[in-house]
Design an enzyme around this catalytic site. Structure first.
Site, PDB file in Angstrom:
ATOM      1  N   ASP A 151       0.876  -1.167   0.000  1.00 37.48           N
ATOM      2  CA  ASP A 151       0.000   0.000   0.000  1.00 37.48           C
ATOM      3  C   ASP A 151       0.915   1.218   0.000  1.00 37.48           C
ATOM      4  OD1 ASP A 151      -2.338  -1.473   0.099  1.00 37.48           O
ATOM      5  OD2 ASP A 151      -2.434  -1.472   2.274  1.00 37.48           O
ATOM      6  N   ASP A 154     -13.707  -3.605  -2.037  1.00 42.80           N
ATOM      7  CA  ASP A 154     -13.582  -3.299  -0.611  1.00 42.80           C
ATOM      8  C   ASP A 154     -14.966  -3.375   0.012  1.00 42.80           C
ATOM      9  OD1 ASP A 154     -10.890  -2.791  -1.043  1.00 42.80           O
ATOM     10  OD2 ASP A 154     -11.180  -0.637  -1.291  1.00 42.80           O
TER      11      ASP A 154
END
Length: 251
Positions: free
Chosen positions: A11, A130
């Protein structure tokens, strides 16, 4: 039986690898290149590079960083963050990515999935989903988990499959960074109802969680960050553990 994959995830924000909990409270997790080299040498099956603030900030993934990473590794590289057109996907591929991951842009323009798949093949298109449990349902969120959508997780998974996605990256926002294990209930529900590979993401805190993701969640691959970034476990160690428990992995 196809080998199960172990996939570390970078990330990325402001040129560094970061990690948070429930998509919040980000802390530094090291250099992008150092982590990429480490995972390449650790026998990772693939590497995921997600520019986690690109869509939120309405900007594009930094191509220079993608090029540097792709030049340092010899494993498949998936890149996501701010990919909102076929042309942008093309640029990312030209800078060394093997697959692109789309999330927010796919919800805003579902046929983007089809257009990229028609140009580069379904195997090159990963749709990141998500999800967060809301009452009895799992809802899909975009913009790095900031914005709820009208889509329920299973509904959206089926839709992206129909549109040409080659793979689904399913992240539980509730479990992200908690080290409490994957949400194997929704993982299994989706993995067993689509015919494309599903990558488990969000919650891996130990090696048994990886095993559970494969056996209880029926995932095709397990993505993890915290347990690898901070060297709690190595990928070699994880693969040996899984092999000893009867999971087929590439050693």
């Amino acid at each position: 039986m196809l080998a199960k994959r172990i996939i570390p995830c970078l990330d990325v924000r402001d040129g560094r690898v970061v990690k948070g909990i429930n998509f919040e409270g980000l802390r530094d997790a090291g250099s992008i290149l150092e982590q990429a080299r480490f995972y390449n040498n650790e026998l990772a099956d693939e590497l995921v590079f997600l520019d986690i603030s690109a869509s939120l900030e309405s900007r594009k993934t930094t191509l220079e960083e993608v090029l540097k990473v792709s030049g340092e590794i010899f494993i498949p590289l998936t890149v996501g963050g701010g990919i909102n057109s076929v042309e942008r996907a093309r640029e990312v591929f030209l800078h060394g990515a093997d697959k692109v991951s789309v999330n927010t842009a796919a919800v805003n323009d579902p046929f983007l999935i089809t257009r990229i798949a028609e140009r580069y093949g379904s195997q090159a298109v990963v749709v990141a989903i998500d999800i967060k449990k809301t009452g009895e349902d799992y809802l899909v969120f975009t913009h790095s988990g900031k914005k709820p959508t009208c889509y329920e997780a299973l509904e959206w998974a089926h839709k992206v499959q129909e549109l040409g996605a080659g793979e689904i990256l399913l992240t539980s926002m509730d479990r992200d960074g908690t080290k409490e294990g994957y949400d194997n209930d929704i993982l299994a529900k989706i993995s067993t109802s689509v015919h494309i590979p599903v990558i488990a993401s969000g919650g891996a805190g130990n090696l048994e969680h990886l095993y559970d993701g494969f056996t209880k969640g029926h995932a095709d691959a397990a993505l993890a960050a915290s347990i690898f970034h901070f060297r709690q476990h190595s990928i070699r160690e994880a693969k040996e553990y899984l092999r000893q428990r009867g999971i087929t992995v590439r050693i």
